[in-house]
Design an enzyme around this catalytic site. Structure first.
Site, PDB file in Angstrom:
ATOM      1  N   LEU A  48       0.863  -1.172   0.000  1.00 28.90           N
ATOM      2  CA  LEU A  48       0.000   0.000   0.000  1.00 28.90           C
ATOM      3  C   LEU A  48       0.901   1.223   0.000  1.00 28.90           C
ATOM      4  O   LEU A  48       1.991   1.218   0.587  1.00 28.90           O
ATOM      5  CB  LEU A  48      -0.895   0.036   1.239  1.00 28.90           C
ATOM      6  CG  LEU A  48      -1.946  -1.077   1.393  1.00 28.90           C
ATOM      7  CD1 LEU A  48      -2.707  -0.889   2.699  1.00 28.90           C
ATOM      8  CD2 LEU A  48      -2.905  -1.085   0.211  1.00 28.90           C
ATOM      9  N   ASP A  49       0.467   2.319  -0.653  1.00 31.08           N
ATOM     10  CA  ASP A  49       1.213   3.572  -0.593  1.00 31.08           C
ATOM     11  C   ASP A  49       1.411   3.984   0.855  1.00 31.08           C
ATOM     12  O   ASP A  49       0.593   3.648   1.728  1.00 31.08           O
ATOM     13  CB  ASP A  49       0.447   4.686  -1.318  1.00 31.08           C
ATOM     14  CG  ASP A  49       0.417   4.482  -2.822  1.00 31.08           C
ATOM     15  OD1 ASP A  49       1.215   3.675  -3.327  1.00 31.08           O
ATOM     16  OD2 ASP A  49      -0.423   5.135  -3.477  1.00 31.08           O
ATOM     17  N   GLN A  50       2.463   4.736   1.100  1.00 35.02           N
ATOM     18  CA  GLN A  50       2.749   5.178   2.462  1.00 35.02           C
ATOM     19  C   GLN A  50       1.560   5.904   3.087  1.00 35.02           C
ATOM     20  O   GLN A  50       1.236   5.697   4.266  1.00 35.02           O
ATOM     21  CB  GLN A  50       3.972   6.103   2.471  1.00 35.02           C
ATOM     22  CG  GLN A  50       4.370   6.576   3.862  1.00 35.02           C
ATOM     23  CD  GLN A  50       5.666   7.363   3.859  1.00 35.02           C
ATOM     24  OE1 GLN A  50       6.159   7.744   2.804  1.00 35.02           O
ATOM     25  NE2 GLN A  50       6.229   7.607   5.028  1.00 35.02           N
ATOM     26  N   THR A  77      -1.600   5.556   2.366  1.00 31.28           N
ATOM     27  CA  THR A  77      -2.824   4.757   2.361  1.00 31.28           C
ATOM     28  C   THR A  77      -2.855   3.841   3.575  1.00 31.28           C
ATOM     29  O   THR A  77      -1.850   3.227   3.927  1.00 31.28           O
ATOM     30  CB  THR A  77      -2.917   3.909   1.079  1.00 31.28           C
ATOM     31  OG1 THR A  77      -2.842   4.772  -0.052  1.00 31.28           O
ATOM     32  CG2 THR A  77      -4.211   3.126   1.036  1.00 31.28           C
TER      33      THR A  77
END
Length: 542
Positions: A385-387, A389
């Site tokens: 997951l993106d940082q 998110t």
């Protein structure tokens, strides 16, 4: 310093204590006022229509030695093919002067291009290539035909020998005839190939002469283009606050790419700082903002402020401003902040907080992987997951579980189900599917771009869950797992055209302590060892 470049402004209140970080900032009110005046000027300028096609503009509020405060304005690249418009700061190096070395050498390269085009389109050359191609086809057909006849003849000889096994012993003359026929056909095939080789050699000479000329010209073009680019980078001599000078070639020498990207030194921020340092102005605050139509491949919106790009500007501005990497915005995370949703001998399902990396980056910042390793030893990340998110992730405890789980995620089959909930900064209705191919913006990583020619397929289903005033709560179901897929599909004009709340890359900057309103709320997959269908959910934190 000319009066039409430094624009005085009235200041009420205290001045900024130090220049803001151009890669992470909220525009200072002085910058907002300066930007307003830039737009006011452009509305009455012949440049207005050119700018409204889409252009990044920048302002730098600075102070003269006598205490007078004013601002400088800049545009990225060129406007109308020029870099020397009045009212704006000049280019660091104006290589577009008609009688300058760059334009002269560019004209020479253009002449080479024209000569190549002329040679490639010349009727004699086109005719010779067509004749050569036709002869090659005829040669191939005739040789294939002869080989087919030879194979049929061999089959017939074999049949004769099979009918009379004693022929080779009792009828020496008959056997010799079959051998002679075979030898003759093989020799005739060699002669046929030789005849065609001679004809093709003659026909190829006319083509090869022109091919050689074209190859020579292309080599010269590449050498001249490379040399001109190197020369250009050496002419961009950047100043820093201490008055030291360094070329773009030197600045980028120790970067991963080693050479400057095309267009380096032509963005707003380097132009503004170069002028300020050259004229002994004290920089106070700066900002860049987009005006006009959004670009075809990027997320840029009229009137919004953006950080300086990283690919072209980061090494330059680090040199000019003596910027050092800082951990001011990095949050400290403890292992117990990662909520364990499910655990067995093969895997973990965790609930990641926003602001935590999935895997280690280039700094010493903690990540899901590093924190879990403190507790469990070696773990294997199946997806990310993106940082910014938050939400559900599955992590494998063994290599075999990792391999089997990753097969499910990489195959993008219905076995994997992911549902995200997001808040959009605007009103969207209904449901549907977004399909927009993505690729990295090589000049401004980690930003992504929509590229219908070179991008990778990215598909997302969406369904509006409700509205909260001017915001939209939406469910996003990705079929692929491209970097920033959901953020781009929401913000890009051909997608939903509305950014996710708190998206500092594709939407609006957020205050410290706030996070992107994107949460991985549901996750389903097949257990890698038992085959059992696993389904998990997480409470949305916004």
């Amino acid at each position: 310093m000319t009066n039409d470049v430094f624009h005085p402004m009235k200041v009420e209140g205290e001045l900024p204590a130090q220049l803001n970080n151009p890669f992470d900032y909220e525009p200072h009110p002085l910058c907002v006022e300066a930007a307003r005046r830039v737009c006011e000027y452009l509305s009455q300028s012949p440049l207005h229509d050119e700018v409204m096609q889409g252009k990044m503009l920048g302002v730098l509020v600075c102070q003269q030695a006598d205490g007078t405060v004013g601002f400088l304005a800049a545009y990225s690249g060129q406007l109308g093919g020029r870099e020397d418009w009045p009212w704006f700061v000049p280019a660091v190096f104006d290589y577009l002067q008609p009688d300058g070395y760059f334009k002269q050498e560019e004209a020479h390269i253009s002449a080479i291009n024209q000569r190549i085009a002329q040679l490639e389109s010349a009727s004699d050359y086109v005719s010779a290539r067509a004749t050569l191609a036709q002869l090659k086809k005829q040669a191939e057909d005739e040789i294939v035909s002869y080989k087919t006849m030879m194979q049929a003849a061999k089959t017939q000889r074999d049949a004769i020998r099979n009918e009379n096994e004693t022929l080779r012993y009792e009828n020496e003359n008959g056997n010799d005839a079959l051998i002679r026929e075979s030898q003759f056909q093989k020799a005739e095939l060699r002669r046929l190939k030789k005849r065609w080789e001679e004809r093709l050699t003659v026909a190829a000479k006319d083509v090869e002469r022109t091919d050689d000329s074209i190859a020579t010209l292309k080599k010269e073009r590449k050498e001249r283009s490379d040399a001109l680019q190197r020369w250009l980078f050496d002419q961009f001599i950047m100043l820093n606050a201490q008055g030291e000078r360094r070329t773009l070639t030197d600045i980028f020498a120790n970067t991963p790419q080693h050479i400057p990207p095309s267009g380096s030194g032509e963005c707003c921020a380097p132009k503004l700082l170069q002028y300020a340092f050259a004229h002994r102005l004290k920089p106070l605050c700066m900002a860049e903002f987009w005006q006009g139509a959004s670009p075809k491949m990027e997320v840029r919106h009229h009137g919004q402020y953006y950080p300086a790009c990283r690919g072209k500007c980061k090494p330059i501005l680090e040199w000019m401003l003596s910027l050092q990497p800082t951990n001011d915005d990095i949050e400290a995370h403890e292992p117990n902040e990662i909520r364990i949703v499910y655990e067995d001998d093969a895997l973990l399902v965790i609930d990641k907080p926003a602001g935590l990396l999935s895997v280690p980056g280039k700094t010493d910042e903690e990540s899901v992987q590093s924190l879990l390793q403190k507790r469990y030893g070696e773990v294997f990340m199946v997806h990310r997951l993106d940082q910014d998110t938050s939400g559900l992730m599955v992590v494998a405890k063994s290599r075999e579980a990792h391999r089997l789980l990753q097969q499910q995620f990489l195959s993008h089959t219905r076995v994997i189900y992911k549902m995200y909930v997001a808040l959009l900064d605007g009103v969207v209705e209904g449901r549907g599917t977004i399909s927009l191919p993505l690729r990295p913006d090589v000049d401004d990583r980690p930003r992504q771009m929509v590229d219908h020619e070179h991008g990778k397929e990215a598909v997302t289903d969406y369904e509006v869950l409700g509205h909260e005033g001017s915001l939209t709560r939406i469910a996003l179901m990705p079929h692929t797992g491209r970097t920033h897929q959901l953020r781009m599909h929401c913000a890009y004009r051909e997608g939903l055209g509305v950014p996710i709340v708190g998206d500092r890359l594709y939407g609006h900057r957020i205050e410290k302590g706030q996070h992107l309103c994107l949460h991985a709320a549901e996750l389903a997959f097949q257990h890698p060892l038992t085959g059992e269908r696993m389904r998990f959910s997480s409470v949305v934190p916004f």
